[in-house]
Design a protein around this motif. Structure first.
Motif, PDB file in Angstrom:
ATOM      1  N   LEU A 239      20.696 -51.741 110.499  1.00 27.59           N
ATOM      2  CA  LEU A 239      21.007 -50.819 109.412  1.00 27.59           C
ATOM      3  C   LEU A 239      21.349 -49.422 109.919  1.00 27.59           C
ATOM      4  O   LEU A 239      20.994 -49.037 111.036  1.00 27.59           O
ATOM      5  N   SER A 240      22.006 -48.682 109.049  1.00 26.12           N
ATOM      6  CA  SER A 240      22.305 -47.275 109.303  1.00 26.12           C
ATOM      7  C   SER A 240      21.029 -46.450 109.303  1.00 26.12           C
ATOM      8  O   SER A 240      20.128 -46.663 108.487  1.00 26.12           O
ATOM      9  N   HIS A 241      20.971 -45.462 110.215  1.00 29.20           N
ATOM     10  CA  HIS A 241      19.809 -44.581 110.250  1.00 29.20           C
ATOM     11  C   HIS A 241      19.650 -43.803 108.956  1.00 29.20           C
ATOM     12  O   HIS A 241      18.526 -43.434 108.567  1.00 29.20           O
ATOM     13  N   TRP A 242      20.771 -43.550 108.242  1.00 33.91           N
ATOM     14  CA  TRP A 242      20.679 -42.862 106.953  1.00 33.91           C
ATOM     15  C   TRP A 242      19.752 -43.604 105.993  1.00 33.91           C
ATOM     16  O   TRP A 242      19.062 -42.988 105.186  1.00 33.91           O
ATOM     17  N   THR A 243      19.737 -44.929 106.079  1.00 36.38           N
ATOM     18  CA  THR A 243      19.061 -45.719 105.050  1.00 36.38           C
ATOM     19  C   THR A 243      17.551 -45.822 105.239  1.00 36.38           C
ATOM     20  O   THR A 243      16.839 -46.117 104.274  1.00 36.38           O
TER      21      THR A 243
END
Length: 295
Positions: A239-243
């Protein structure tokens, strides 16, 4: 002609003359007359009608596709001309892929509201493939998407780099290892996004680059559900670190130390026209500012 096309598009979308009349604040005979006039000018029957339904014919499908494009251009033309003498106002239709739409866009919209209170954003969240199609079909003014995308009729402008990691629950046996060889992950249960998702595309790219082909996968259409499932110990994910920044800070999710990671991808702005309304320009300024302010 724009009124005629608007009536036609409304009938096509409601599949009912009465409901279309209600939405347009018109009488049903007036709606019927507009449709008859359009059919006469096209020299083709645009709807199949019965007591139970109203459906587009093949000719109607062609006209509907172009009618939406024409109406979108007409609306945008008015907004752009109005901007020459007025402050930013009106509705802008925004699409965003799940990662950006759920984890970044709310902060952008908050700042947009503070600077331009008369601008009304209408937001659609979907996967990258869906958002690109909606922008291309004039259903959305602009989209924020993830991953590498090309389209002959759209402008794609990367503006942010995103980092992707393999994540697991704190109790996972691989957490805390100095380094995980990708082959160690092949036997794990992977929780992945659906086809068409930018995150799914990056996951497959990671599998290919790592030379692995996991045997056990679960496919979910929600990043939030994936995070909760990983936290519960059902598997690992990419997953994206943003999430998952908040869950990482709360020590509810952990990053596995995998060789060759993080993997980078782009967030991009997708649009149709070089001419942008004042409302759109302010929105995009906020998008870029949020990117520049990212720690």
């Amino acid at each position: 002609m724009d009124q005629q096309l608007e009536v036609f598009a409304t009938v096509a979308e409601t599949e009912n003359f009465s409901r279309a009349a209600e939405r347009l604040h018109m009488t049903q005979p007036a709606v019927s007359q507009y449709i008859k006039s359009l059919e006469k000018s096209m020299n083709a029957r645009l709807f199949d009608r019965s007591n139970k339904y109203v459906r587009l014919t093949k000719a109607g499908e062609v006209v509907y596709h172009h009618a939406k494009e024409i109406l979108g251009l007409y609306t945008n033309m008015h907004a752009l001309v109005d901007d020459l003498t007025n402050h930013a106002s009106g509705t802008i239709t925004i699409g965003a892929s799940y990662t950006y739409g759920e984890y970044v866009l709310p902060e952008v919209l908050k700042e947009l509201k503070e600077e331009a209170p008369d601008v009304t954003p209408a937001v659609t969240i979907g996967n990258t493939k869906e958002i690109v199609k909606l922008v291309a079909d004039y259903e959305l003014d602009v989209g924020i998407i993830e991953g590498d995308v090309t389209h002959d009729n759209l402008t794609i402008e990367p503006f942010e780099t995103d980092a992707m990691y393999v994540i697991a629950s704190p109790a996972h046996p691989l957490v805390g290892q100095h380094s995980c060889n990708p082959k160690e992950l092949e036997k794990e249960s992977w929780i992945i996004r659906e086809e068409g998702s930018g995150t799914r595309k990056m996951t497959e790219k990671f599998f290919e680059s790592a030379g692995i082909s996991p045997e056990k996968t679960l496919e979910f259409g929600s990043t939030q559900l994936i995070k909760e499932s990983v936290e519960a110990g059902l598997g690992i994910s990419f997953l994206s670190h943003w999430t998952f920044r908040r869950e990482q800070k709360a020590e509810e999710l952990c990053i596995l130390n995998v060789t060759s990671l993080p993997m980078q991808r782009n967030f991009s702005i997708v649009s149709r026209s070089l001419f942008r309304s004042k409302a759109m320009e302010i929105f995009l300024e906020k998008v870029i500012q949020k990117s520049s302010a990212r720690p």
